[in-house]
Design a protein around this motif. Structure first.
Motif, PDB file in Angstrom:
ATOM      1  N   GLU A   1       1.495   9.188  -6.170  1.00  0.00           N
ATOM      2  CA  GLU A   1       1.906  10.748  -5.959  1.00  0.00           C
ATOM      3  C   GLU A   1       2.846  10.838  -7.044  1.00  0.00           C
ATOM      4  OE1 GLU A   1       1.473  14.201  -4.467  1.00  0.00           O
ATOM      5  OE2 GLU A   1       0.278  12.640  -3.902  1.00  0.00           O
TER       6      GLU A   1
ATOM      7  N   GLU B   1       0.846  -1.386   0.121  1.00  0.00           N
ATOM      8  CA  GLU B   1      -0.103  -0.058   0.047  1.00  0.00           C
ATOM      9  C   GLU B   1       0.957   1.234   0.016  1.00  0.00           C
ATOM     10  OE1 GLU B   1      -3.211   2.534  -0.344  1.00  0.00           O
ATOM     11  OE2 GLU B   1      -3.087   0.173  -0.705  1.00  0.00           O
TER      12      GLU B   1
ATOM     13  N   GLU C   1       0.741   4.031  -2.900  1.00  0.00           N
ATOM     14  CA  GLU C   1       0.634   5.606  -2.681  1.00  0.00           C
ATOM     15  C   GLU C   1       1.826   6.151  -3.518  1.00  0.00           C
ATOM     16  OE1 GLU C   1      -0.069   6.165   1.433  1.00  0.00           O
ATOM     17  OE2 GLU C   1      -1.704   4.721   1.666  1.00  0.00           O
TER      18      GLU C   1
END
Length: 84
Positions: A57, A49, A53
């Motif tokens: 980004e 995870e 993420e």
């Protein structure tokens, strides 16, 4: 084809690349490409995870922008090294 040794674990490879980014040896695009080449299936769920993420980004951050990424990179390193 990956340029990293097959014997190196995914979390070690990613932490190495993140450390290189933190010391400005890699740029945003290069970091994203290198991390995307790594099979993250062996990572713990929290590590997967954190990497997802970070990649999301990196995909929306302009080259050279670092401020927002610094927190995510440091959190990803911590998650990969110490776990959730």
């Amino acid at each position: 084809m990956s340029t990293t040794p097959d014997s190196q674990r995914a979390d070690d490879q990613i932490v190495t690349y993140l450390s290189h980014w933190l010391t400005r040896q890699l740029g945003n695009d290069e970091l994203r490409r290198k991390v995307e080449e790594i099979d993250t299936d062996e990572l713990a769920p929290g590590g997967r995870e954190a990497v997802r993420e970070l990649l999301a980004e990196l995909g929306t951050t302009a080259p050279g922008e670092r401020a927002q990424l610094e927190v995510l990179v440091r959190e990803a390193v911590e998650t990969l090294v110490y776990g959730d």
